[in-house]
Design an enzyme around this catalytic site. Sequence first.
Site, mmCIF file in Angstrom:
data_model
loop_
_atom_site.group_PDB
_atom_site.id
_atom_site.type_symbol
_atom_site.label_atom_id
_atom_site.label_comp_id
_atom_site.label_asym_id
_atom_site.label_seq_id
_atom_site.Cartn_x
_atom_site.Cartn_y
_atom_site.Cartn_z
ATOM 1 N N TYR A 114 0.854 0.112 14.641
ATOM 2 C CA TYR A 114 -0.092 -0.097 13.559
ATOM 3 C C TYR A 114 0.193 0.853 12.403
ATOM 4 O O TYR A 114 0.221 2.062 12.581
ATOM 5 C CB TYR A 114 -1.529 0.106 14.056
ATOM 6 N N ASP A 130 0.876 -1.166 0.000
ATOM 7 C CA ASP A 130 0.000 0.000 0.000
ATOM 8 C C ASP A 130 0.917 1.221 0.000
ATOM 9 O O ASP A 130 1.630 1.464 0.972
ATOM 10 C CB ASP A 130 -0.877 -0.037 1.265
ATOM 11 N N LYS A 185 -3.193 -2.445 7.623
ATOM 12 C CA LYS A 185 -3.260 -3.899 7.742
ATOM 13 C C LYS A 185 -2.381 -4.553 6.673
ATOM 14 O O LYS A 185 -2.036 -3.943 5.676
ATOM 15 C CB LYS A 185 -4.728 -4.330 7.650
HETATM 16 C C1 F6R Z 1 -7.438 -0.339 7.969
HETATM 17 C C2 F6R Z 1 -7.241 1.015 7.498
HETATM 18 C C3 F6R Z 1 -8.248 2.050 7.840
HETATM 19 C C4 F6R Z 1 -7.658 3.129 8.754
HETATM 20 C C5 F6R Z 1 -8.703 4.188 9.114
HETATM 21 C C6 F6R Z 1 -8.090 5.335 9.923
HETATM 22 O O1 F6R Z 1 -6.397 -1.150 7.553
HETATM 23 O O2 F6R Z 1 -6.267 1.319 6.860
HETATM 24 O O3 F6R Z 1 -9.397 1.497 8.394
HETATM 25 O O4 F6R Z 1 -7.118 2.542 9.903
HETATM 26 O O5 F6R Z 1 -9.273 4.731 7.958
HETATM 27 O O6 F6R Z 1 -7.027 5.845 9.217
HETATM 28 P P1 F6R Z 1 -6.179 7.119 9.690
HETATM 29 O O7 F6R Z 1 -5.720 6.820 11.085
HETATM 30 O O8 F6R Z 1 -5.078 7.174 8.685
HETATM 31 O O9 F6R Z 1 -7.114 8.292 9.631
HETATM 32 MG MG MG Z 2 -5.049 -2.241 2.193
HETATM 33 MG MG MG Z 3 -4.175 2.244 3.045
#
Ligand code: F6R
Ligand code: MG
Ligand code: MG
Length: 372
Positions: free
Chosen positions: A231, A13, A234
């Site tokens: 984190y 990603d 994913k």
């Molecule tokens: C799961 C994912 C999304 C983000 C969520 C918050 O793998 O990538 O669910 O965790 O959109 O993202 P931020 O913290 O970047 O605003």
């Molecule tokens: Mg992804």
């Molecule tokens: Mg992403």
Amino acid sequence: MPQKVTISLIKADVGSLCGHHVVHPKQLEVARKRLEGAKKNGLIIDYYVFNCGDDLELLMTHTKGEGDPEIHGLAWNTFKEVTEKVSKPLKLYAAGQDLLSDTFSGNVKGMGPGVAEMEITERPSEPIVVFAADKTEPGAWNYPLYKIFASPDNTAGLVIDPSMHEGFIFRVMDVVEGKVVDLSCPEELYSLVALLGTTGRYVVERVLRKVDREIAAVATTTRLSLIAGKYVGKDDPALIIRAQHGFPAVGEILAPFAYPHLVAGWMRGSHYGPLMPVSLKHARCTFFDGPPRVVALGFQLTNGELIGLTGSEPADLFDDPAFDVARTIAMQIADYMRRMGEFMPARVGPEELEYTTLPKILVKLKDRFRHV
Ligand code: F6R
Ligand code: MG
Ligand code: MG
């Protein structure tokens, strides 16, 4: 002597459009151009660039074997170029997210991108199925791989075909300790399930046919949070499976996905949700950043070339009314799980949340606890 060919699927990603929704067409274009150049200069035989949600997937064939620095370098430089030429200028979301290191040291393993590679001797006819998932982790393959290669209820060939009747060997990785164990099925079936049931820790790295130890399947095993210590999105795993004539039939490989099993991931990598089988067109997460999705692409490998249906486009195997019921059930499950809000087991357990931003919240309450 038939030539050996290596299939390498390397994915990352490196930023996406409208949050963590979808890879931008310009990102695909830049990646294709780079791989087309590598094809022209003879480094790779063929390639197919696609995406599952916000993950850019580089499927390549070549004769360099697994873990080759040139092939890994090509993938790494492609991800870098896409980041610099498209993700950053367009200010796409989380540009370069999975590139966890600045320097490339010959192999992308442990640097963020996911890798699934198999070196095989191409059979007289070599059908393969390539899976890619978004908003989940490698343990998402545990249940379907168990069904495909160890369950006679799913795979009739285990019962009927003499070349599959001896069973398969599962190479299971403990992603916490970084160790592997080979389990031979059906004899060690119960031990296999004992491990694979713990999806966050034990994952299938590859599957071998027992009679001749031919590679049947190989999966990405990257757990980004374990590499980064926090984190960062994913892992969004990928998987390659060889089909037919002594391996499971394409229909046996797809059958487990008619049941949308629960996987860890979804919103903020912190929730259990159903894995929804979708076409390439619908491989883009929406509802609560999900539900987690999976695509299945069918190719014939022909002298290392990835033969698809129209031009280089593969058979988009979940683009089929046969999976409509699974999609409907997946949305019913998704709705049901969401009604639980942030209560376990809709939300993953504390050991998984450790890598998210939740500990920052909990630390604020720490001093307010009184002894009773
Ligand atoms: C799961 C994912 C999304 C983000 C969520 C918050 O793998 O990538 O669910 O965790 O959109 O993202 P931020 O913290 O970047 O605003
Ligand atoms: Mg992804
Ligand atoms: Mg992403």
